[in-house]
Design a protein around this motif. Structure first.
Motif, PDB file in Angstrom:
ATOM      1  N   GLU A  24       1.304   6.630  -6.960  1.00 16.59           N
ATOM      2  CA  GLU A  24       0.232   7.572  -7.261  1.00 16.59           C
ATOM      3  C   GLU A  24       0.691   9.014  -7.087  1.00 16.59           C
ATOM      4  O   GLU A  24       0.363   9.878  -7.895  1.00 16.59           O
ATOM      5  CB  GLU A  24      -0.981   7.308  -6.372  1.00 16.59           C
ATOM      6  CG  GLU A  24      -1.761   6.077  -6.745  1.00 16.59           C
ATOM      7  CD  GLU A  24      -2.398   6.191  -8.123  1.00 16.59           C
ATOM      8  OE1 GLU A  24      -2.919   7.262  -8.466  1.00 16.59           O
ATOM      9  OE2 GLU A  24      -2.355   5.185  -8.862  1.00 16.59           O
ATOM     10  N   LEU A  25       1.443   9.285  -6.040  1.00 15.25           N
ATOM     11  CA  LEU A  25       1.948  10.640  -5.825  1.00 15.25           C
ATOM     12  C   LEU A  25       2.912  11.036  -6.937  1.00 15.25           C
ATOM     13  O   LEU A  25       2.934  12.186  -7.367  1.00 15.25           O
ATOM     14  CB  LEU A  25       2.626  10.753  -4.459  1.00 15.25           C
ATOM     15  CG  LEU A  25       1.713  10.683  -3.242  1.00 15.25           C
ATOM     16  CD1 LEU A  25       2.542  10.697  -1.963  1.00 15.25           C
ATOM     17  CD2 LEU A  25       0.704  11.807  -3.231  1.00 15.25           C
TER      18      LEU A  25
ATOM     19  N   ASN B 115       2.232   1.668  -3.505  1.00 13.93           N
ATOM     20  CA  ASN B 115       1.180   2.190  -4.390  1.00 13.93           C
ATOM     21  C   ASN B 115       0.924   3.671  -4.143  1.00 13.93           C
ATOM     22  O   ASN B 115       0.692   4.431  -5.090  1.00 13.93           O
ATOM     23  CB  ASN B 115      -0.113   1.399  -4.213  1.00 13.93           C
ATOM     24  CG  ASN B 115      -0.022   0.021  -4.812  1.00 13.93           C
ATOM     25  OD1 ASN B 115       0.764  -0.216  -5.734  1.00 13.93           O
ATOM     26  ND2 ASN B 115      -0.808  -0.904  -4.292  1.00 13.93           N
ATOM     27  N   LEU B 116       0.973   4.100  -2.892  1.00  9.56           N
ATOM     28  CA  LEU B 116       0.796   5.514  -2.570  1.00  9.56           C
ATOM     29  C   LEU B 116       1.906   6.351  -3.200  1.00  9.56           C
ATOM     30  O   LEU B 116       1.641   7.404  -3.801  1.00  9.56           O
ATOM     31  CB  LEU B 116       0.773   5.718  -1.054  1.00  9.56           C
ATOM     32  CG  LEU B 116       0.722   7.160  -0.567  1.00  9.56           C
ATOM     33  CD1 LEU B 116      -0.618   7.791  -0.933  1.00  9.56           C
ATOM     34  CD2 LEU B 116       0.954   7.228   0.915  1.00  9.56           C
TER      35      LEU B 116
ATOM     36  N   ASN C  73       0.818  -1.209   0.000  1.00  3.91           N
ATOM     37  CA  ASN C  73       0.000   0.000   0.000  1.00  3.91           C
ATOM     38  C   ASN C  73       0.855   1.263   0.000  1.00  3.91           C
ATOM     39  O   ASN C  73       0.518   2.241  -0.666  1.00  3.91           O
ATOM     40  CB  ASN C  73      -0.939   0.016   1.212  1.00  3.91           C
ATOM     41  CG  ASN C  73      -2.059  -0.985   1.077  1.00  3.91           C
ATOM     42  OD1 ASN C  73      -2.406  -1.404  -0.008  1.00  3.91           O
ATOM     43  ND2 ASN C  73      -2.621  -1.373   2.199  1.00  3.91           N
ATOM     44  N   ILE C  74       1.961   1.243   0.721  1.00  2.00           N
ATOM     45  CA  ILE C  74       2.852   2.406   0.730  1.00  2.00           C
ATOM     46  C   ILE C  74       3.498   2.588  -0.635  1.00  2.00           C
ATOM     47  O   ILE C  74       3.609   3.708  -1.140  1.00  2.00           O
ATOM     48  CB  ILE C  74       3.901   2.266   1.851  1.00  2.00           C
ATOM     49  CG1 ILE C  74       3.211   2.371   3.212  1.00  2.00           C
ATOM     50  CG2 ILE C  74       4.990   3.322   1.720  1.00  2.00           C
ATOM     51  CD1 ILE C  74       4.099   2.074   4.392  1.00  2.00           C
TER      52      ILE C  74
END
Length: 77
Positions: free
Chosen positions: A52-53, A48-49, A45-46
């Motif tokens: 995205e950023l 993927n974050l 999840n990190i």
């Protein structure tokens, strides 16, 4: 006013515990190879974050600044 200060201290304490759990999840996932009960998918999840950023340009940079502000040590006003 005392009730507001008590509420702020509770929220700050819960937030600090949450951030500690995130750190624990990252370390546990790295040591155990990724699949750890209760912490499953935290590292993914990190990642993927961050992806995205990175793809959102200026908006991603602003969001990153906000996230860093959340993680910075602040005193309760």
């Amino acid at each position: 006013m005392e009730m507001l200060n008590t509420t702020k201290s509770w929220i700050a304490g819960l937030t600090e515990v949450g951030l500690m759990l995130i750190g624990l999840a990252i370390v546990a996932s790295l040591l155990a190879g990724g699949t750890v009960p209760f912490f499953d998918g935290v590292v993914a999840n990190i990642v993927n974050l961050v992806k995205e950023l990175g793809t959102n340009g200026l908006v991603g940079l602003i969001a990153l600044g906000f996230i860093l502000w959340l993680f910075s040590k602040r005193t309760i006003a």
